[in-house]
Design a protein around this motif. Structure first.
Motif, PDB file in Angstrom:
ATOM      1  N   GLY A  83      11.486  -5.986 -10.226  1.00 54.41           N
ATOM      2  CA  GLY A  83      10.391  -5.475 -11.037  1.00 54.41           C
ATOM      3  C   GLY A  83       9.066  -6.128 -10.685  1.00 54.41           C
ATOM      4  N   ALA A  84       9.068  -7.462 -10.570  1.00 57.89           N
ATOM      5  CA  ALA A  84       7.828  -8.189 -10.291  1.00 57.89           C
ATOM      6  C   ALA A  84       7.289  -7.869  -8.902  1.00 57.89           C
ATOM      7  N   VAL A  85       8.179  -7.772  -7.907  1.00 51.38           N
ATOM      8  CA  VAL A  85       7.733  -7.524  -6.528  1.00 51.38           C
ATOM      9  C   VAL A  85       7.340  -6.059  -6.347  1.00 51.38           C
ATOM     10  N   PHE A  86       8.222  -5.144  -6.710  1.00 49.62           N
ATOM     11  CA  PHE A  86       7.971  -3.728  -6.452  1.00 49.62           C
ATOM     12  C   PHE A  86       6.778  -3.198  -7.246  1.00 49.62           C
ATOM     13  N   MET A  87       6.736  -3.508  -8.547  1.00 44.91           N
ATOM     14  CA  MET A  87       5.735  -2.876  -9.403  1.00 44.91           C
ATOM     15  C   MET A  87       4.386  -3.574  -9.364  1.00 44.91           C
ATOM     16  N   GLY A  88       4.278  -4.649  -8.606  1.00 41.02           N
ATOM     17  CA  GLY A  88       2.955  -5.186  -8.322  1.00 41.02           C
ATOM     18  C   GLY A  88       2.104  -4.183  -7.574  1.00 41.02           C
ATOM     19  N   ALA A  89       2.738  -3.144  -7.010  1.00 42.67           N
ATOM     20  CA  ALA A  89       2.022  -2.108  -6.271  1.00 42.67           C
ATOM     21  C   ALA A  89       1.423  -1.035  -7.160  1.00 42.67           C
ATOM     22  N   ASN A  90       1.726  -1.055  -8.453  1.00 38.85           N
ATOM     23  CA  ASN A  90       1.298   0.048  -9.319  1.00 38.85           C
ATOM     24  C   ASN A  90      -0.206   0.093  -9.561  1.00 38.85           C
ATOM     25  N   THR A  91      -0.878  -1.056  -9.464  1.00 36.04           N
ATOM     26  CA  THR A  91      -2.324  -1.110  -9.659  1.00 36.04           C
ATOM     27  C   THR A  91      -2.932  -2.073  -8.653  1.00 36.04           C
ATOM     28  N   TYR A  92      -4.254  -2.035  -8.560  1.00 41.51           N
ATOM     29  CA  TYR A  92      -4.948  -2.967  -7.668  1.00 41.51           C
ATOM     30  C   TYR A  92      -4.740  -4.417  -8.075  1.00 41.51           C
ATOM     31  N   ILE A  93      -4.526  -4.676  -9.368  1.00 41.89           N
ATOM     32  CA  ILE A  93      -4.476  -6.048  -9.849  1.00 41.89           C
ATOM     33  C   ILE A  93      -3.055  -6.595  -9.913  1.00 41.89           C
ATOM     34  N   GLY A  94      -2.085  -5.828  -9.444  1.00 37.20           N
ATOM     35  CA  GLY A  94      -0.701  -6.260  -9.551  1.00 37.20           C
ATOM     36  C   GLY A  94      -0.322  -7.373  -8.600  1.00 37.20           C
ATOM     37  N   ASN A  95      -1.016  -7.492  -7.471  1.00 36.05           N
ATOM     38  CA  ASN A  95      -0.665  -8.517  -6.485  1.00 36.05           C
ATOM     39  C   ASN A  95      -1.920  -8.870  -5.698  1.00 36.05           C
ATOM     40  N   ALA A  96      -2.039 -10.127  -5.311  1.00 31.52           N
ATOM     41  CA  ALA A  96      -3.261 -10.608  -4.658  1.00 31.52           C
ATOM     42  C   ALA A  96      -3.639  -9.812  -3.405  1.00 31.52           C
ATOM     43  N   PRO A  97      -2.693  -9.470  -2.491  1.00 30.88           N
ATOM     44  CA  PRO A  97      -3.093  -8.729  -1.284  1.00 30.88           C
ATOM     45  C   PRO A  97      -3.680  -7.353  -1.576  1.00 30.88           C
ATOM     46  N   ASN A  98      -3.344  -6.756  -2.716  1.00 32.05           N
ATOM     47  CA  ASN A  98      -3.902  -5.444  -3.044  1.00 32.05           C
ATOM     48  C   ASN A  98      -5.424  -5.484  -3.046  1.00 32.05           C
ATOM     49  N   PHE A  99      -5.979  -6.533  -3.665  1.00 28.17           N
ATOM     50  CA  PHE A  99      -7.423  -6.713  -3.688  1.00 28.17           C
ATOM     51  C   PHE A  99      -7.979  -6.843  -2.279  1.00 28.17           C
ATOM     52  N   MET A 100      -7.313  -7.659  -1.469  1.00 33.84           N
ATOM     53  CA  MET A 100      -7.805  -7.945  -0.131  1.00 33.84           C
ATOM     54  C   MET A 100      -7.837  -6.685   0.727  1.00 33.84           C
ATOM     55  N   VAL A 101      -6.754  -5.905   0.687  1.00 34.16           N
ATOM     56  CA  VAL A 101      -6.676  -4.688   1.494  1.00 34.16           C
ATOM     57  C   VAL A 101      -7.733  -3.681   1.050  1.00 34.16           C
ATOM     58  N   LYS A 102      -7.893  -3.498  -0.249  1.00 33.22           N
ATOM     59  CA  LYS A 102      -8.917  -2.586  -0.767  1.00 33.22           C
ATOM     60  C   LYS A 102     -10.302  -3.005  -0.283  1.00 33.22           C
ATOM     61  N   SER A 103     -10.593  -4.300  -0.348  1.00 31.34           N
ATOM     62  CA  SER A 103     -11.902  -4.797   0.065  1.00 31.34           C
ATOM     63  C   SER A 103     -12.149  -4.558   1.547  1.00 31.34           C
ATOM     64  N   ILE A 104     -11.165  -4.827   2.381  1.00 33.77           N
ATOM     65  CA  ILE A 104     -11.316  -4.630   3.821  1.00 33.77           C
ATOM     66  C   ILE A 104     -11.493  -3.149   4.148  1.00 33.77           C
ATOM     67  N   ALA A 105     -10.742  -2.280   3.477  1.00 37.10           N
ATOM     68  CA  ALA A 105     -10.882  -0.842   3.707  1.00 37.10           C
ATOM     69  C   ALA A 105     -12.278  -0.361   3.335  1.00 37.10           C
ATOM     70  N   GLU A 106     -12.801  -0.853   2.222  1.00 38.59           N
ATOM     71  CA  GLU A 106     -14.143  -0.439   1.805  1.00 38.59           C
ATOM     72  C   GLU A 106     -15.200  -0.974   2.757  1.00 38.59           C
ATOM     73  N   GLU A 107     -14.996  -2.172   3.301  1.00 37.06           N
ATOM     74  CA  GLU A 107     -15.915  -2.696   4.296  1.00 37.06           C
ATOM     75  C   GLU A 107     -15.933  -1.831   5.554  1.00 37.06           C
ATOM     76  N   SER A 108     -14.807  -1.158   5.811  1.00 40.53           N
ATOM     77  CA  SER A 108     -14.702  -0.281   6.986  1.00 40.53           C
ATOM     78  C   SER A 108     -15.222   1.118   6.719  1.00 40.53           C
ATOM     79  N   GLY A 109     -15.754   1.352   5.538  1.00 42.39           N
ATOM     80  CA  GLY A 109     -16.362   2.635   5.231  1.00 42.39           C
ATOM     81  C   GLY A 109     -15.467   3.627   4.526  1.00 42.39           C
ATOM     82  N   ILE A 110     -14.265   3.197   4.127  1.00 41.82           N
ATOM     83  CA  ILE A 110     -13.352   4.091   3.411  1.00 41.82           C
ATOM     84  C   ILE A 110     -13.646   3.992   1.918  1.00 41.82           C
ATOM     85  N   LYS A 111     -13.870   5.125   1.280  1.00 37.61           N
ATOM     86  CA  LYS A 111     -14.145   5.149  -0.145  1.00 37.61           C
ATOM     87  C   LYS A 111     -12.819   5.167  -0.891  1.00 37.61           C
TER      88      LYS A 111
END
Length: 511
Positions: free
Chosen positions: A456-484
């Motif tokens: 539950g803790a590992v899988f469902m961390g993917a349900n939102t941006y705030i569920g797991n630390a890398p989610n934030f990082m990946v979103k930020s890098i994608a937005e820096e690359s011009g992806i909305k």
């Protein structure tokens, strides 16, 4: 006018934060002082006890039980406050949060810590030192080491992003995530994935499935994979026990990856009607730079394995019992990170877009989370005698634990949520036993519960941006690359359509 409105909003937020903090602190002090009358003497006796008594195995659960039974429910407010701040303030006041998230985090931590120490004195100081020395510092060292070393490996010349190549890359990233961490795998794979799909018009879904698989689901098999499992390892779960999660992980992996291939194929074919399908250039051979960092990754894995397999004895620091092998592990992880920084060129790190911002943000936020989670863990470990007895009563079956730990991991953070529900299970089955004894008994007699909590803790961390630390990082890098990227709730539409049905199916199969 907009500038004036923003300034007024920031002023109101500051006033709201101060007033809320004062009110909560006042209520907590009042309730804590009443509740602490019986526990205060125990705290003083604890400080005056000889070292041998502190080391005695029976002393640990007694002290936890004293705190867990006397702490009021109000003491969990700062924990809820800091997590709600992380969830809502980036959406409601992004500029304010970007510049002041450290202050907000520190404020919530102090709202809890000051009344806690005033009410419980030595026992409170011991608990604070314990969670930082035993949990927070090793946790951040591991994240920092993986982030630093993975940031020194650059994949160049990746093929064009077709459905097949994208699926293969996601599969590779998911399979390595358990060994280099979801943070390490995310930082290693996200930029090559973005370059592969640079010519694509539809690529938001690629990043979202990347977060689903590589940043979360792939980290289920070892304590290196995802922060919650590493915290479990620090609390006595054997290193290789998590390999028992392989059937559950493969089931979710197959479903989600299969759905990605279907979605990406549809998007790719829709694009081909109006533009030429992207093709890989004839000279675009794959090249990996910074391969020497694989040695440092192996050193990180070896350090964690060493601490789990070798016992070198214990020592006391500020009244906290620490293990020599754990300290050597942390020193080895720090050494691997420093060696990576020394022997990896700045050109390679620049090619990865490497900055310290993401890991600094994680370190600051988790410093506050680990402080404010103290009363939650103590109350849950007290079992039915604690203020959170209603949780113990409501969460009984394995599937309850899977969805309870997963649901909170979606909106809070999966590392402290894992600890919370592991302690719930320990309180349900083995209240009063020492932590190590209780964890081993849980694995031997009720292992399905720990599997449900872990999944539950590992899988469902993917349900939102705030569920797991890398989610934030990946979103930020994608937005820096011009992806909305989608908003918080826009992202949740994907998770509701893709992940939740997958988890329901897994529930019926395994839990």
């Amino acid at each position: 006018m907009k500038k004036i409105m923003r300034q007024n909003l920031y002023s109101l937020l500051r006033v709201w934060g101060v007033v809320t903090g004062i009110v909560i602190a006042g209520v907590f002090v009042h309730c804590s002082r009443v509740a602490a009358e019986s526990a205060h003497l125990n705290g003083r006796q604890y400080l005056l006890a000889p070292a041998a008594a502190i080391q005695a195995e029976a002393a640990v659960p007694t002290e936890h039980a004293d705190l867990g039974t006397s702490l009021p429910l109000w003491s969990g407010f700062p924990f809820a406050g800091i997590l709600l701040s992380i969830a809502l303030m980036p959406l409601l006041t992004p500029q304010f949060w970007h510049h002041h998230f450290g202050k907000v985090t520190a404020a919530w931590a102090l709202v809890f810590a000051i009344p806690f120490v005033l009410a419980y004195h030595g026992a409170a100081t011991h608990e604070i030192l314990h969670i930082y020395l035993k949990d927070y510092i090793p946790f951040i060292i591991l994240l920092w080491a993986l982030y630093t070393v993975a940031g020194g490996i650059l994949l160049e010349g990746a093929p064009a992003g077709t459905p097949l190549t994208n699926t293969v890359m996601l599969a590779i990233g998911t399979l390595i995530a358990s060994w280099v961490g979801t943070t390490g795998a995310s930082m290693l794979m996200i930029r090559p994935m973005l370059r592969m799909n640079n010519a694509r018009r539809s690529k938001v879904h690629v990043v979202i499935f990347f977060i689903f698989l590589i940043s979360n689901i792939g980290g289920a098999l070892t304590p290196l994979g995802d922060p919650p499992l590493f915290l479990g390892f620090l609390h006595g779960v054997p290193f290789f026990w998590t390999l028992q999660l392989l059937p559950e992980m493969l089931a979710v992996f197959a479903i989600v990856l299969g759905l990605f291939y279907i979605v990406d194929t549809f998007m790719f074919r829709r694009e081909s009607g109006s533009r030429q399908q992207p093709r890989a250039a004839a000279s675009s051979g794959i090249r990996i730079r910074g391969l020497h960092n694989l040695l440092f990754l192996a050193g990180i894995v070896g350090g964690v394995l060493f601490s789990g397999l070798v016992k070198l004895g214990e020592f006391h620091l500020l009244g906290i019992e620490l293990a020599w092998q754990d300290e050597l592990r942390d020193l080895m992880l720090i050494a691997m990170g420093l060696l990576s920084l020394k022997f990896t060129s700045q050109e390679i790190r620049a090619g990865n877009g490497f900055t310290w911002g993401p890991i600094k943000e994680v370190a600051i936020l988790f410093a506050g989370i680990f402080m404010t989670i103290i009363p939650m863990l103590a109350m849950l470990k007290a079992g039915t005698a604690g203020a959170l007895a209603f949780i113990i009563g409501a969460v009984r079956e394995p599937w309850h634990y899977f969805w309870a730990s997963g649901s909170l991991s979606s909106f809070l953070d999966n590392a402290p949520t894992y600890l919370t529900f592991m302690n719930t299970a320990l309180g349900q089955f083995y209240a009063g036993k020492s932590e190590l004894e209780a964890v081993h008994a849980l694995i031997a007699e009720n292992g399905i519960y720990l599997k449900a909590i872990s999944c539950g803790a590992v899988f469902m961390g993917a349900n939102t941006y705030i569920g797991n630390a890398p989610n934030f990082m990946v979103k930020s890098i994608a937005e820096e690359s011009g992806i909305k990227m989608p908003s918080f709730f826009g992202y949740m539409i994907y998770s509701l359509l893709i992940l939740i049905p997958s988890f329901i199916l897994v529930t019926f199969i395994f839990f």
